[in-house]
Design a protein around this motif. Structure first.
Motif: not given
Length: 631
Positions: A348-376
């Motif tokens: 994800a070289g483009a920042d816009a694509v990176r934002v979308r991917l990080l948002t996906t990590v944040a949304v789909e990490s809800r309920g999953l253990p670990g700090p990755r979701g909040a950091a993303a």
């Protein structure tokens, strides 16, 4: 092996696709008579009457001989002296317990009636492929076969016509002509067949042939039946003569456009279009949300198979769907999506694509253990603010709303995120984010005890749902109205909560539905200081409910092994259940944990941040616990 008895043509039977030796004509007639009964028992005397107009001496014995032979044919591997499972004896009669091609044909035609054209065509062509007709071909004109033969013949005609209609809707008019032509030749009194054939010819560029067919239909109806053509045929003849533009449009432009797209688009274009379709499906209600979730991983896998990392990154990032509930509907799938997003991030070289991917990590990490979701979520928000793209920022803020649960008492922080979402989405016309912002604020204002403010957001949500076709919004606003009634002391609060739970059934959101009613009623009773008997499956909340159920039943209970509630909208409510049970059993260690956790939520309504339930004011519980612990 699978056994099927066939009557859509000569009577036969297959096991594992291989024909079975059924014997002579009487054997087949007997088997056909049992098929007509559709699993009901047929008395042996009725079977005798079915096989012979004038039964011979020993007819009953002959029937039993035929039955024995059929049993050997239908169940050749049945061990001796074991009861038959296919052609069974009940009293003085026999019944057939086997699948039939007539049942499968009927079911397929009925299913097709509710399907989109492409799916209906697949279902119908499969059903028609099983037709060896005419039905019950080798039982002659037996009176007992006539009603079922007539029904199946009528159903066959309906299937042929629906197949033609589906091909027309899919822009395949020329493909529809041969079968429809044969159909009207065999069934000249079916006006729908003539209409479809003429329309298919017209759309195939054969206008003179279409007119000739319509006039042939008119001639046959008038000369042989003395009837004028019906209104639909007459209107079609007029439209063909005048070349009415409506004839070219078809009854379903969407289906025709989809068919054209499937033929013309390449794999990348189709994949990117699928992403948009799945995002739209997820907002259409229960069935659409479920379908979108079922297809999501397959779409990601298809993108990865193309070997284009940037395309994969775009597909994974664009498939994100705003979430308001902190429990995942499908934790296993969510983990797989997070893993796919993480794999795509390096490309994800483009920042816009990176934002979308990080948002996906944040949304789909809800309920999953670990700090990755909040950091993303934090990184996505920072990048989006730097880019100045309102749609990206709204998506990132949506991810943040699902990660503001590192401790109790974060309702005010969540409310601030919701307020920014409402303002940003309203200013830039971002409907999905506007709905999410109002949902977040309705929940957060409820947690803060501001029911009037929450009500304003609920009203705004109902207006948005009606204007933009968002049926799932009503699940949340309906739950909130039950919550408000409980906080206001309504005597029928429990029934209102049950009514709200019925809205969640089949909503396509199992994360919202599973166990929530049992938790809701438990919280209501704890807030009133009442015992908590079981009220249905507890789902993921069972560990916090079980001690209360045992106490209500007068049984020993323990909370020593009770885990800390997971972060999320229900964290404060679960801590109230833990602390209340700990107080009841005298476990001061668990009680102290509950007091420490809930201290940050002082002034809030426990659990009301869900917008669905409440265990009452946190202050009341803390005061009661402090007083009891002091003694």
């Amino acid at each position: 092996m699978t056994l099927t008895v066939g009557v859509l043509g000569p009577v036969t039977a297959w096991s594992g696709g291989d024909p079975l030796p059924l014997g002579g004509p009487r054997h087949r007639e007997l088997l056909a008579r049992l098929v007509v009964a559709r699993g009901r028992v047929v008395d042996v005397d009725l079977l005798v009457d079915a096989l012979w107009e004038t039964p011979p001496d020993g007819a009953v014995a002959a029937v039993r001989t035929f039955v024995a032979a059929l049993r050997r044919a239908l169940e050749p591997d049945r061990p001796p002296r074991t009861p038959p499972r296919v052609l069974v004896t009940e009293g003085r009669g026999y019944a057939l317990r086997a699948a039939t091609d007539a049942e499968a044909f009927t079911a397929a035609v009925e299913r097709a009636a509710g399907l989109p054209p492409a799916e209906a065509l697949t279902e119908l062509t499969g059903a028609l492929g099983a037709w060896r007709g005419p039905a019950y071909a080798d039982v002659g004109d037996r009176p007992w076969a006539l009603p079922e033969r007539t029904r199946l013949t009528e159903l066959h005609s309906t299937a042929v016509e629906r197949t033609g209609a589906a091909r027309l809707e899919l822009g395949r008019a020329a493909d529809a002509v041969p079968d429809l032509d044969a159909h009207v030749t065999a069934h000249p009194w079916r006006e729908e067949g003539w209409r479809l054939l003429a329309l298919a010819l017209y759309r195939s560029g054969r206008r003179p042939d279409a007119l000739a067919v319509l006039r042939r239909a008119r001639t046959r109806l008038v000369d042989e039946l003395g009837l004028d053509p019906g209104a639909q045929l007459a209107a079609l003849e007029h439209d063909v003569l005048t070349q009415a533009p409506a004839l070219e449009l078809g009854p379903d432009p969407w289906a025709r456009a989809t068919a054209s797209w499937q033929r013309a688009a390449g794999p990348r274009a189709r994949l990117e279009a699928t992403v948009g379709l799945l995002r739209s499906l997820s907002r259409t209600g229960a069935e659409g949300l479920t379908a979108a979730r079922e297809q999501r991983l397959a779409t990601i896998a298809a993108a990865e198979e193309l070997g284009d990392p940037l395309l994969t990154a775009r597909v994974v990032g664009e498939l994100d769907v705003p979430g308001v509930w902190t429990t995942s509907d499908d934790p296993q799938q969510a983990a797989a999506v997070v893993a796919a997003a993480e794999r795509a991030l390096p490309a994800a070289g483009a920042d816009a694509v990176r934002v979308r991917l990080l948002t996906t990590v944040a949304v789909e990490s809800r309920g999953l253990p670990g700090p990755r979701g909040a950091a993303a979520a934090r990184e996505a928000e920072e990048l989006a603010r730097a880019l100045g793209d309102p749609a990206l920022l709204a998506a990132a803020l949506g991810g943040r709303t699902l990660q503001v649960f590192d401790r109790c008492g974060r309702a005010a922080d969540r409310d601030a995120l919701g307020a920014e979402l409402v303002e940003l989405a309203g200013r830039h016309g971002l409907t999905d984010s506007l709905v999410l912002g109002h949902l977040v604020r309705m929940q957060a204002r409820s947690a803060l005890g501001d029911l009037a403010g929450a009500g304003e957001h609920a009203a705004a949500l109902d207006g948005l749902a009606a204007a933009h076709d968002r049926p799932l919004v009503g699940v949340f606003t309906g739950g909130w109205r039950a919550l408000r009634a409980a906080v206001e002391g309504a005597p029928d609060a429990e029934e209102r909560f049950r009514a709200a739970a019925r809205l969640r059934v089949g909503s396509g959101m199992p994360g919202v539905e599973d166990g929530l009613l049992a938790l809701t009623l438990a919280c209501l009773r704890v807030s009133r200081g009442e015992p908590v008997p079981p009220a249905g499956p507890g789902g993921p909340y069972a560990p916090w409910l079980e001690p209360h159920h045992r106490l209500a039943a007068g049984e020993p209970a323990s909370v020593a092994a009770l885990p800390d509630p997971p972060p999320g909208l229900l964290m404060e409510a679960l801590w109230v259940l833990a602390g209340s049970a700990a107080l009841a059993v005298g476990d001061l260690a668990v009680l102290a944990r509950a007091q420490e956790a809930l201290a940050a939520a002082a002034g809030e309504l426990a659990g009301a941040g869900s917008g669905m339930l409440t265990a009452g004011p946190v202050d009341d519980h803390l005061a009661a616990w402090a007083q009891a612990a002091g003694r």
